[in-house]
Design an enzyme around this catalytic site. Sequence first.
Site, mmCIF file in Angstrom:
data_model
loop_
_atom_site.group_PDB
_atom_site.id
_atom_site.type_symbol
_atom_site.label_atom_id
_atom_site.label_comp_id
_atom_site.label_asym_id
_atom_site.label_seq_id
_atom_site.Cartn_x
_atom_site.Cartn_y
_atom_site.Cartn_z
ATOM 1 C CG HIS A 47 -5.857 1.464 4.987
ATOM 2 N ND1 HIS A 47 -5.476 2.426 5.888
ATOM 3 C CD2 HIS A 47 -4.799 0.637 4.849
ATOM 4 C CE1 HIS A 47 -4.230 2.187 6.270
ATOM 5 N NE2 HIS A 47 -3.798 1.105 5.655
ATOM 6 C CB SER A 67 5.027 -2.317 12.121
ATOM 7 O OG SER A 67 4.602 -0.991 12.376
ATOM 8 N N GLY A 108 2.802 -1.353 4.313
ATOM 9 C CA GLY A 108 2.857 0.077 4.019
ATOM 10 C C GLY A 108 4.284 0.531 3.775
ATOM 11 N N GLY A 109 4.927 1.017 4.813
ATOM 12 C CA GLY A 109 6.255 1.618 4.684
ATOM 13 C C GLY A 109 7.263 0.773 3.925
ATOM 14 C CD GLU A 146 -3.500 -3.009 7.175
ATOM 15 O OE1 GLU A 146 -2.333 -3.151 6.802
ATOM 16 O OE2 GLU A 146 -4.164 -1.992 6.918
ATOM 17 C CD GLU A 150 -3.103 5.200 6.778
ATOM 18 O OE1 GLU A 150 -3.043 5.284 5.532
ATOM 19 O OE2 GLU A 150 -2.170 4.726 7.460
ATOM 20 C CG ASN A 165 -1.724 1.224 1.414
ATOM 21 O OD1 ASN A 165 -1.826 2.034 0.486
ATOM 22 N ND2 ASN A 165 -2.328 1.390 2.578
ATOM 23 C CD1 TRP A 166 3.470 1.042 -2.944
ATOM 24 C CD2 TRP A 166 3.536 2.299 -4.801
ATOM 25 N NE1 TRP A 166 4.201 0.367 -3.891
ATOM 26 C CE2 TRP A 166 4.250 1.114 -5.045
ATOM 27 C CE3 TRP A 166 3.438 3.242 -5.829
ATOM 28 C CZ2 TRP A 166 4.869 0.842 -6.266
ATOM 29 C CZ3 TRP A 166 4.041 2.980 -7.055
ATOM 30 C CH2 TRP A 166 4.764 1.792 -7.269
ATOM 31 C CE LYS A 167 0.063 3.364 4.751
ATOM 32 N NZ LYS A 167 -0.100 3.506 6.192
ATOM 33 N N GLY A 223 2.341 1.708 10.844
ATOM 34 C CA GLY A 223 3.294 2.813 10.771
ATOM 35 C C GLY A 223 3.972 3.147 12.087
HETATM 36 C C1 PEP Z 1 -0.750 -0.075 6.087
HETATM 37 O O1 PEP Z 1 -0.831 1.135 5.948
HETATM 38 O O2 PEP Z 1 -1.659 -0.793 5.654
HETATM 39 C C2 PEP Z 1 0.390 -0.609 6.787
HETATM 40 C C3 PEP Z 1 0.342 -1.841 7.180
HETATM 41 O O3 PEP Z 1 1.442 0.248 7.025
HETATM 42 P P1 PEP Z 1 2.862 -0.133 7.690
HETATM 43 O O4 PEP Z 1 3.339 -1.410 7.042
HETATM 44 O O5 PEP Z 1 3.739 1.017 7.382
HETATM 45 O O6 PEP Z 1 2.615 -0.331 9.139
#
Ligand code: PEP
Length: 252
Positions: free
Chosen positions: A95, A212, A233-234, A167, A97, A9-11, A173
Amino acid sequence: MRAPIIAGNWKMNPTTLDEAVALAHAVEAAARVAPSVTAVICPPTIWLADVQRAIGRDGISIGAQTMHFEERGAFTGETSPLMLDGLVQFVILGHSERRLYDGETDERVGRKVASAVAHGLRPIAAVGERAEERRAGETAAVIDRQVRAAVGGLDSLTRTGLVIAYEPVWAIGTGDAASAADAQEVCAQIRQILRAADADAADAIPIQYGGSVTAENAGELFSQPDIDGALVGGASLKPDQFAAILRAAARA
Ligand code: PEP
């Protein structure tokens, strides 16, 4: 029997087309290390067509980060499932967010999941408890409510292409991933809810963990019986790390 799916997920990254295409090429090259794993990148909507052109249809899979459930209408800024048709195979829905900042309710997530399936898109329905809900011992109740709502608009789960992503919001994050045992416990609960909804289909539905995930913790997470990959994500913005996560999934 469930092939792992690793979705990035590049956001709202990267912020230029050139960078997005370069990242897609780098991830595509990285994904060659683990051909048994389904690798998905979810760029910002505005880059989807260019990224698809750049990597071609036979490369890694592409997902959108959200969509509307309606096909057309007065929904400023939104993306119709018809617009995603032929462009992506997956779409992330619900998601945290979007639940937090964009008014994504359980009810809307359910309508979006049903709409995605009706349009031949594979929904990655994201669920997870917030930190205060976890502290209050409400994790199981939150998961129960969110998963039931996410699949509530589907008559059957068979051949829907559904993916669920667990999640925990407090893990996204933060660098503070759930322990493999805790993540497994919730993913097993999700599997039970899916079983109650459709006993025949539940064992075939991939359940991802997200929050994470790194090259370091991926192996232990993927060794759990009900964790079938990750929503990342990251680390999905760093091709080397994404490749290491793909390798961990291939080994599991
Ligand atoms: C996400 O945004 O779905 C996510 C899992 O982010 P991260 O891996 O950065 O925690």
